[in-house]
Design a protein around this motif. Structure first.
Motif, PDB file in Angstrom:
ATOM      1  N   MET A   1      -2.622   6.544   1.092  1.00 24.51           N
ATOM      2  CA  MET A   1      -2.143   5.161   0.982  1.00 24.51           C
ATOM      3  C   MET A   1      -0.775   5.005   1.638  1.00 24.51           C
ATOM      4  O   MET A   1      -0.526   4.024   2.352  1.00 24.51           O
ATOM      5  CB  MET A   1      -2.062   4.734  -0.489  1.00 24.51           C
ATOM      6  CG  MET A   1      -3.384   4.476  -1.140  1.00 24.51           C
ATOM      7  SD  MET A   1      -3.211   3.962  -2.860  1.00 24.51           S
ATOM      8  CE  MET A   1      -2.644   2.276  -2.644  1.00 24.51           C
ATOM      9  N   VAL A   2       0.116   5.945   1.409  1.00 26.05           N
ATOM     10  CA  VAL A   2       1.445   5.873   1.999  1.00 26.05           C
ATOM     11  C   VAL A   2       1.361   5.930   3.519  1.00 26.05           C
ATOM     12  O   VAL A   2       1.958   5.112   4.225  1.00 26.05           O
ATOM     13  CB  VAL A   2       2.352   7.012   1.463  1.00 26.05           C
ATOM     14  CG1 VAL A   2       3.649   7.097   2.249  1.00 26.05           C
ATOM     15  CG2 VAL A   2       2.641   6.819  -0.010  1.00 26.05           C
ATOM     16  N   VAL A   3       0.592   6.880   4.027  1.00 23.74           N
ATOM     17  CA  VAL A   3       0.489   7.048   5.481  1.00 23.74           C
ATOM     18  C   VAL A   3      -0.130   5.814   6.134  1.00 23.74           C
ATOM     19  O   VAL A   3       0.385   5.306   7.138  1.00 23.74           O
ATOM     20  CB  VAL A   3      -0.325   8.325   5.809  1.00 23.74           C
ATOM     21  CG1 VAL A   3      -0.690   8.386   7.276  1.00 23.74           C
ATOM     22  CG2 VAL A   3       0.449   9.559   5.395  1.00 23.74           C
TER      23      VAL A   3
ATOM     24  N   GLY B   1      -0.223   2.757   4.957  1.00 24.99           N
ATOM     25  CA  GLY B   1       0.715   1.646   4.829  1.00 24.99           C
ATOM     26  C   GLY B   1       1.796   1.680   5.891  1.00 24.99           C
ATOM     27  O   GLY B   1       2.109   0.669   6.519  1.00 24.99           O
ATOM     28  N   VAL B   2       2.366   2.853   6.127  1.00 23.98           N
ATOM     29  CA  VAL B   2       3.414   2.988   7.138  1.00 23.98           C
ATOM     30  C   VAL B   2       2.849   2.741   8.538  1.00 23.98           C
ATOM     31  O   VAL B   2       3.455   2.048   9.358  1.00 23.98           O
ATOM     32  CB  VAL B   2       4.087   4.378   7.035  1.00 23.98           C
ATOM     33  CG1 VAL B   2       4.994   4.635   8.217  1.00 23.98           C
ATOM     34  CG2 VAL B   2       4.859   4.488   5.730  1.00 23.98           C
ATOM     35  N   ILE B   3       1.672   3.295   8.820  1.00 21.81           N
ATOM     36  CA  ILE B   3       1.062   3.127  10.146  1.00 21.81           C
ATOM     37  C   ILE B   3       0.709   1.665  10.401  1.00 21.81           C
ATOM     38  O   ILE B   3       0.984   1.127  11.480  1.00 21.81           O
ATOM     39  CB  ILE B   3      -0.171   4.034  10.293  1.00 21.81           C
ATOM     40  CG1 ILE B   3       0.268   5.495  10.392  1.00 21.81           C
ATOM     41  CG2 ILE B   3      -1.006   3.644  11.499  1.00 21.81           C
ATOM     42  CD1 ILE B   3      -0.863   6.495  10.346  1.00 21.81           C
ATOM     43  N   VAL B   4       0.097   1.010   9.435  1.00 21.63           N
ATOM     44  CA  VAL B   4      -0.293  -0.393   9.624  1.00 21.63           C
ATOM     45  C   VAL B   4       0.950  -1.268   9.773  1.00 21.63           C
ATOM     46  O   VAL B   4       0.948  -2.218  10.568  1.00 21.63           O
ATOM     47  CB  VAL B   4      -1.201  -0.873   8.473  1.00 21.63           C
ATOM     48  CG1 VAL B   4      -1.376  -2.376   8.492  1.00 21.63           C
ATOM     49  CG2 VAL B   4      -2.553  -0.179   8.559  1.00 21.63           C
ATOM     50  N   GLU B   5       2.000  -0.956   9.063  1.00 27.06           N
ATOM     51  CA  GLU B   5       3.230  -1.725   9.256  1.00 27.06           C
ATOM     52  C   GLU B   5       3.712  -1.588  10.701  1.00 27.06           C
ATOM     53  O   GLU B   5       4.150  -2.552  11.316  1.00 27.06           O
ATOM     54  CB  GLU B   5       4.317  -1.256   8.303  1.00 27.06           C
ATOM     55  CG  GLU B   5       5.570  -2.100   8.441  1.00 27.06           C
ATOM     56  CD  GLU B   5       6.764  -1.499   7.752  1.00 27.06           C
ATOM     57  OE1 GLU B   5       7.490  -2.272   7.099  1.00 27.06           O
ATOM     58  OE2 GLU B   5       6.981  -0.287   7.881  1.00 27.06           O
TER      59      GLU B   5
ATOM     60  N   CYS C   1       0.839  -1.199   0.000  1.00 27.84           N
ATOM     61  CA  CYS C   1       0.000   0.000   0.000  1.00 27.84           C
ATOM     62  C   CYS C   1       0.876   1.252   0.000  1.00 27.84           C
ATOM     63  O   CYS C   1       0.631   2.195  -0.766  1.00 27.84           O
ATOM     64  CB  CYS C   1      -0.916  -0.039   1.220  1.00 27.84           C
ATOM     65  SG  CYS C   1      -2.122   1.287   1.304  1.00 27.84           S
ATOM     66  N   ALA C   2       1.902   1.270   0.830  1.00 26.95           N
ATOM     67  CA  ALA C   2       2.794   2.425   0.905  1.00 26.95           C
ATOM     68  C   ALA C   2       3.564   2.615  -0.404  1.00 26.95           C
ATOM     69  O   ALA C   2       3.673   3.739  -0.915  1.00 26.95           O
ATOM     70  CB  ALA C   2       3.754   2.277   2.081  1.00 26.95           C
ATOM     71  N   TYR C   3       4.089   1.531  -0.949  1.00 27.64           N
ATOM     72  CA  TYR C   3       4.848   1.647  -2.195  1.00 27.64           C
ATOM     73  C   TYR C   3       3.951   2.039  -3.371  1.00 27.64           C
ATOM     74  O   TYR C   3       4.340   2.849  -4.213  1.00 27.64           O
ATOM     75  CB  TYR C   3       5.599   0.350  -2.499  1.00 27.64           C
ATOM     76  CG  TYR C   3       6.809   0.162  -1.609  1.00 27.64           C
ATOM     77  CD1 TYR C   3       7.834   1.096  -1.580  1.00 27.64           C
ATOM     78  CD2 TYR C   3       6.925  -0.953  -0.793  1.00 27.64           C
ATOM     79  CE1 TYR C   3       8.940   0.928  -0.766  1.00 27.64           C
ATOM     80  CE2 TYR C   3       8.028  -1.127   0.024  1.00 27.64           C
ATOM     81  CZ  TYR C   3       9.033  -0.183   0.034  1.00 27.64           C
ATOM     82  OH  TYR C   3      10.122  -0.349   0.843  1.00 27.64           O
ATOM     83  N   ALA C   4       2.750   1.491  -3.433  1.00 24.50           N
ATOM     84  CA  ALA C   4       1.823   1.863  -4.507  1.00 24.50           C
ATOM     85  C   ALA C   4       1.427   3.324  -4.381  1.00 24.50           C
ATOM     86  O   ALA C   4       1.322   4.043  -5.391  1.00 24.50           O
ATOM     87  CB  ALA C   4       0.580   0.975  -4.466  1.00 24.50           C
ATOM     88  N   GLY C   5       1.226   3.785  -3.161  1.00 25.60           N
ATOM     89  CA  GLY C   5       0.921   5.199  -2.950  1.00 25.60           C
ATOM     90  C   GLY C   5       2.063   6.090  -3.410  1.00 25.60           C
ATOM     91  O   GLY C   5       1.836   7.144  -4.016  1.00 25.60           O
ATOM     92  N   ALA C   6       3.308   5.673  -3.147  1.00 26.02           N
ATOM     93  CA  ALA C   6       4.461   6.454  -3.587  1.00 26.02           C
ATOM     94  C   ALA C   6       4.538   6.504  -5.113  1.00 26.02           C
ATOM     95  O   ALA C   6       4.843   7.548  -5.697  1.00 26.02           O
ATOM     96  CB  ALA C   6       5.746   5.861  -3.010  1.00 26.02           C
ATOM     97  N   VAL C   7       4.234   5.385  -5.763  1.00 29.63           N
ATOM     98  CA  VAL C   7       4.243   5.331  -7.228  1.00 29.63           C
ATOM     99  C   VAL C   7       3.176   6.270  -7.797  1.00 29.63           C
ATOM    100  O   VAL C   7       3.446   7.083  -8.692  1.00 29.63           O
ATOM    101  CB  VAL C   7       4.021   3.885  -7.727  1.00 29.63           C
ATOM    102  CG1 VAL C   7       3.679   3.850  -9.202  1.00 29.63           C
ATOM    103  CG2 VAL C   7       5.243   3.041  -7.436  1.00 29.63           C
TER     104      VAL C   7
END
Length: 171
Positions: A134-136, A138-142, A90-96
Motif C-alpha cells: 500500500m505504501v509503495v 501510494g507513493v508511486i501513484v502520487e 493509501c500510503a498513510y494507511a499502509g504506514a499505519v
C-alpha cells in the motif's frame, strides 16, 4: 495565492510507523494482561487492502497516461485531485497498518519458541507485507500525478524560495 498540495514525505511515513509500532506494542501488552486475543486484523482485510491498491493503481495509470500525452479524452481535474488524495491516503494507511502489526510482532517475538501454532505470526507478516505494498503503490501513484515542467519555460530559471518543503503541482 497559489494553492499547491504537499507530496508525501517519507520521513512522515517512517514516523507514523514508529508511533504506531509503539502503540501496537503497548496495546498487545494490555490485551495479554487482560487475557484478550491479539489485536490483529483478520486475513480477510487483505482483500480490502488489495482492492484499495488496485483502484488506486488504475486511477493513477489513467492520470499518467493523460499526463504523458495520450489526451484523446479530457481529464477531469477533480478525478485527478481525488487520485492524488487516494494515493496519499493509501500510503498513510499502509504506514499505519505496517507500524501497528510490527509493534505486535515485536511483542510476540520472545514467545515464538513457546507457540504451537504460528498462524497468527504469519498473519501479521502477511498484513505487514500488504501494508508495504500500500505504501509503495501510494507513493508511486502520487508520482504519476505530478505535472511535468512547462516546455515554454527557459532552461535555466532562478529558483524562488518556497515557504514549505515538498510542495509540488499535480495533474
Amino acid at each position: 495565492m497559489r494553492s499547491t498540495m504537499r507530496t508525501i514525505r517519507p520521513a512522515w511515513l517512517v514516523a507514523i510507523s514508529i508511533v504506531l509500532a509503539v502503540l501496537g506494542f503497548v496495546a498487545t501488552e494490555l490485551t495479554s494482561r487482560a487475557s484478550l486475543p491479539l489485536p490483529v486484523l483478520p486475513l480477510s482485510s487483505m482483500i480490502t487492502m488489495g482492492l484499495i491498491v488496485v483502484v488506486c493503481l488504475i486511477l493513477g495509470l489513467k492520470v499518467r497516461r493523460w499526463r504523458d500525452g495520450n489526451r484523446e479524452k479530457a481529464l477531469d481535474p477533480l478525478m485527478a485531485a481525488r487520485t492524488v488524495v487516494l494515493a496519499q491516503a493509501c500510503a498513510y494507511a499502509g504506514a499505519v497498518l505496517f507500524g501497528w502489526h510490527t509493534g505486535i510482532l515485536m511483542d510476540q517475538l520472545p514467545t515464538i519458541s513457546m507457540r504451537i501454532d504460528l498462524g497468527v505470526i504469519w498473519q501479521m507478516v502477511a498484513l505487514m507485507a500488504g501494508a508495504l505494498v500500500m505504501v509503495v503503490v501510494g507513493v508511486i501513484v502520487e508520482r504519476f500525478c505530478k505535472l511535468p515542467p512547462e516546455d515554454t519555460e527557459p532552461p535555466v530559471k532562478p529558483r524562488t524560495k518556497r515557504e514549505g518543503r515538498g510542495e509540488e503541482e499535480f495533474a
